[in-house]
Design a protein around this motif. Structure first.
Motif, PDB file in Angstrom:
ATOM      1  N   SER A 219       0.810  -1.228   0.000  1.00 20.06           N
ATOM      2  CA  SER A 219       0.000   0.000   0.000  1.00 20.06           C
ATOM      3  C   SER A 219       0.838   1.271   0.000  1.00 20.06           C
ATOM      4  CB  SER A 219      -0.919   0.014   1.226  1.00 20.06           C
ATOM      5  OG  SER A 219      -0.220   0.509   2.351  1.00 20.06           O
ATOM      6  N   ASN A 220       0.132   2.374  -0.138  1.00 22.67           N
ATOM      7  CA  ASN A 220       0.675   3.706   0.089  1.00 22.67           C
ATOM      8  C   ASN A 220       0.959   3.876   1.590  1.00 22.67           C
ATOM      9  OD1 ASN A 220      -2.351   3.676   0.351  1.00 22.67           O
ATOM     10  ND2 ASN A 220      -1.850   5.595   1.361  1.00 22.67           N
ATOM     11  N   GLY A 221       1.578   4.960   1.973  1.00 17.27           N
ATOM     12  CA  GLY A 221       1.815   5.227   3.389  1.00 17.27           C
ATOM     13  C   GLY A 221       2.667   6.460   3.589  1.00 17.27           C
ATOM     14  N   PRO A 222       2.706   6.976   4.836  1.00 20.56           N
ATOM     15  CA  PRO A 222       3.390   8.247   5.114  1.00 20.56           C
ATOM     16  C   PRO A 222       4.912   8.118   5.307  1.00 20.56           C
ATOM     17  CG  PRO A 222       2.427   7.384   7.114  1.00 20.56           C
ATOM     18  CD  PRO A 222       2.050   6.417   6.023  1.00 20.56           C
ATOM     19  N   GLY A 223       5.579   9.244   5.175  1.00 16.66           N
ATOM     20  CA  GLY A 223       6.971   9.353   5.595  1.00 16.66           C
ATOM     21  C   GLY A 223       7.989   8.791   4.623  1.00 16.66           C
ATOM     22  N   ILE A 248       1.677   0.459  -4.713  1.00 17.72           N
ATOM     23  CA  ILE A 248       1.242   1.820  -5.038  1.00 17.72           C
ATOM     24  C   ILE A 248       1.936   2.807  -4.104  1.00 17.72           C
ATOM     25  CG2 ILE A 248      -0.720   3.420  -4.930  1.00 17.72           C
ATOM     26  CD1 ILE A 248      -2.523   1.239  -6.026  1.00 17.72           C
ATOM     27  N   CYS A 249       2.517   3.828  -4.686  1.00 15.38           N
ATOM     28  CA  CYS A 249       3.120   4.973  -3.977  1.00 15.38           C
ATOM     29  C   CYS A 249       4.210   4.528  -3.006  1.00 15.38           C
ATOM     30  CB  CYS A 249       2.052   5.844  -3.334  1.00 15.38           C
ATOM     31  SG  CYS A 249       2.614   7.561  -3.284  1.00 15.38           S
ATOM     32  N   LEU A 250       3.977   4.548  -1.673  1.00 15.68           N
ATOM     33  CA  LEU A 250       5.020   4.042  -0.775  1.00 15.68           C
ATOM     34  C   LEU A 250       5.369   2.609  -1.181  1.00 15.68           C
ATOM     35  CD1 LEU A 250       6.522   4.727   2.077  1.00 15.68           C
ATOM     36  CD2 LEU A 250       4.934   3.031   2.962  1.00 15.68           C
ATOM     37  N   ASN A 291       0.251  11.878  -4.580  1.00 20.29           N
ATOM     38  CA  ASN A 291       0.531  12.443  -3.265  1.00 20.29           C
ATOM     39  C   ASN A 291       1.814  11.826  -2.749  1.00 20.29           C
ATOM     40  OD1 ASN A 291       0.656  13.224  -0.614  1.00 20.29           O
ATOM     41  ND2 ASN A 291      -0.907  11.783   0.082  1.00 20.29           N
ATOM     42  N   HIS A 292       2.943  12.364  -3.202  1.00 17.45           N
ATOM     43  CA  HIS A 292       4.197  11.817  -2.667  1.00 17.45           C
ATOM     44  C   HIS A 292       5.304  12.859  -2.622  1.00 17.45           C
ATOM     45  CE1 HIS A 292       6.295  11.036  -6.680  1.00 17.45           C
ATOM     46  NE2 HIS A 292       5.081  11.333  -7.055  1.00 17.45           N
ATOM     47  N   GLY A 293       6.251  12.628  -1.683  1.00 17.11           N
ATOM     48  CA  GLY A 293       7.380  13.534  -1.506  1.00 17.11           C
ATOM     49  C   GLY A 293       8.703  12.853  -1.810  1.00 17.11           C
ATOM     50  N   PHE A 294       8.665  11.518  -1.940  1.00 22.31           N
ATOM     51  CA  PHE A 294       9.871  10.747  -2.244  1.00 22.31           C
ATOM     52  C   PHE A 294       9.681  10.060  -3.597  1.00 22.31           C
ATOM     53  CE2 PHE A 294       9.829  11.237   2.294  1.00 22.31           C
ATOM     54  CZ  PHE A 294      11.164  11.348   2.662  1.00 22.31           C
TER      55      PHE A 294
HETATM   56  N1  LIG Z   1       1.107   8.367  -0.835  1.00 19.38           N
HETATM   57  C1  LIG Z   1       2.202   7.711  -0.479  1.00 19.38           C
HETATM   58  O1  LIG Z   1       2.234   6.502  -0.356  1.00 19.38           O
HETATM   59  C2  LIG Z   1       3.408   8.556  -0.170  1.00 19.38           C
HETATM   60  C3  LIG Z   1       4.691   7.786  -0.044  1.00 19.38           C
HETATM   61  C4  LIG Z   1       5.781   8.537   0.694  1.00 19.38           C
HETATM   62  N2  LIG Z   1       5.393   8.772   2.052  1.00 19.38           N
HETATM   63  C5  LIG Z   1       6.084   9.825  -0.029  1.00 19.38           C
HETATM   64  O2  LIG Z   1       5.732  10.892   0.435  1.00 19.38           O
HETATM   65  O3  LIG Z   1       6.676   9.799  -1.080  1.00 19.38           O
END
Ligand SMILES: NC(=O)CC[C@H](N)C(=O)O
Length: 361
Positions: A219-223, A248-250, A291-294
């Motif tokens: 899954s997706n996830g923070p940080g 997906i994402c993270l 929605n991601h920062g990495f």
């Molecule tokens: N939406 C997410 O899974 C973001 C993944 C990770 N925390 C990032 O900011 O890149």
């Protein structure tokens, strides 16, 4: 809004912006990030990937359609992306105190109050976004009465904070999918349950390699993805086998790290509903929700891996795939919620890979 109390937004570079309070009248610190999505604040605020972040919305009027009431779908939320608000604070230009929508049950301000989350309005969020784009995402704080220290959420294991502690089962279907929940959005669960799937949702650090399953989903996830060492370790075992894996994402970043590649922090991230991506080897582009920062550093991927999608704004990696095994991922959100649903077919592609893999056994 009459009688709204004064609050300020302070950035780590010293920028101070005065505004007015809505939601909870309290102080909070976090990483200040912006989203250029025009709608979807109920989905955004409950997306666990926003944990620790103060969210700036560039759309000039926010709150006008209120917040919908809760409804359930197979014991999960039908409306929201998790069971609470995850952002640390909200920054908007014009807060629409009056809301009107057939589905609204409460105002955005009252909803924020329920979770003790501060909002600040009266901020020129487009000017603020120009600062964040030039200097990069910054730490910051919303200050009401009490001052608070700046705090970098990317130093915390946010995934451990938002991931469930128990295994849960959903649905019944031909394909047994393990969902590693690092802070999953509920629409990912809904997307699976609308298909022929029995879902086993496990905590981020659960040793799923011992389970009997047909396909693995991350899954997706923070940080910072590098915080998820337990997930990466289990994933490395799964990559040594050949059951299909989709992230997906993270989840995409974890796949890159487990494969032996590296991730890095983007200057200011991608957060919106209109990010164009190109499918590698084609001229086909899709507009995606992000929605991601990495991001995964494509240059560090081992030879058996390649980029699957590329961001057409800045050329960064929007997904990877293994050249011979059924492992692939997207940095964007095919489940949308909010945003365009054009890439939801990737869930079907994954389940097709699962069915094909089972047929060879
Ligand atoms: N939406 C997410 O899974 C973001 C993944 C990770 N925390 C990032 O900011 O890149």
């Amino acid at each position: 809004m009459e009688n709204a109390k004064s609050v300020k937004l302070v950035l780590e570079d010293g920028t101070e912006i005065q505004g007015q309070s809505f939601g909870a009248f309290t102080s909070a610190a976090g990483e200040v990030v912006f989203s250029t999505a025009m709608t979807g604040y109920p989905e955004n605020l409950t997306d666990p990937s926003f944990a620790g972040q103060i969210l700036v919305l560039t759309y000039p009027m926010v709150g006008n359609y209120g917040v919908p009431g809760e409804e359930l779908y197979e014991s999960i939320s039908k409306i929201f992306e998790s069971d609470k608000i995850h952002i640390a604070g909200l920054v908007v230009n014009y807060y629409s105190e009056e809301h009107s929508h057939w589905n609204a049950a409460k105002s955005l301000g009252d909803w924020l109050k329920e979770y003790n989350i501060p909002g600040i309005f009266g901020v020129d969020t487009r000017m603020l976004t120009k600062i964040l784009r030039e200097k990069g995402a910054m730490l910051g704080k919303i200050v009401a009465e009490e001052d608070v220290e700046l705090h970098d959420p990317n130093q915390d294991n946010l995934v451990a904070q938002v991931s469930p502690t128990e295994v849960k089962h959903y649905g019944s279907g031909q394909h047994k999918i393990v969902l590693v929940d690092c802070g999953t959005k509920t629409n990912i669960i809904r997307c699976f349950l609308q298909r022929d799937v029995e879902l086993i949702r496990v905590p981020w650090d659960y040793d799923f390699t011992k389970l009997d399953y047909d396909g693995l989903f991350l899954s997706n996830g923070p940080g910072d993805p590098k915080m998820c060492t337990a997930t990466i370790q289990h994933l490395q075992t799964a990559l040594g086998q050949d059951k299909p894996i989709f992230g997906i994402c993270l989840g995409s970043q974890l796949m890159g790290l487990a494969a032996g590649g590296d991730t890095f922090k983007l200057k200011y991230g991608h957060r919106s509903h209109n990010q164009p991506v190109l499918l590698s080897g084609t001229k086909r582009s899709y507009i995606t929700s992000q929605n991601h920062g990495f991001a995964v550093d494509t240059n560090t991927l081992p030879a058996e891996w390649e980029m699957l999608f590329e961001n057409l704004n800045d050329g960064t990696c929007e997904g990877i795939k293994h050249k011979s095994k059924p492992f692939f991922s997207t940095q964007f959100h095919p489940e949308a919620a909010g945003g365009p649903e054009d890439t939801e077919y990737l869930f079907d592609d994954f389940l097709k890979a699962v069915a094909e893999h089972k047929a060879t056994k």
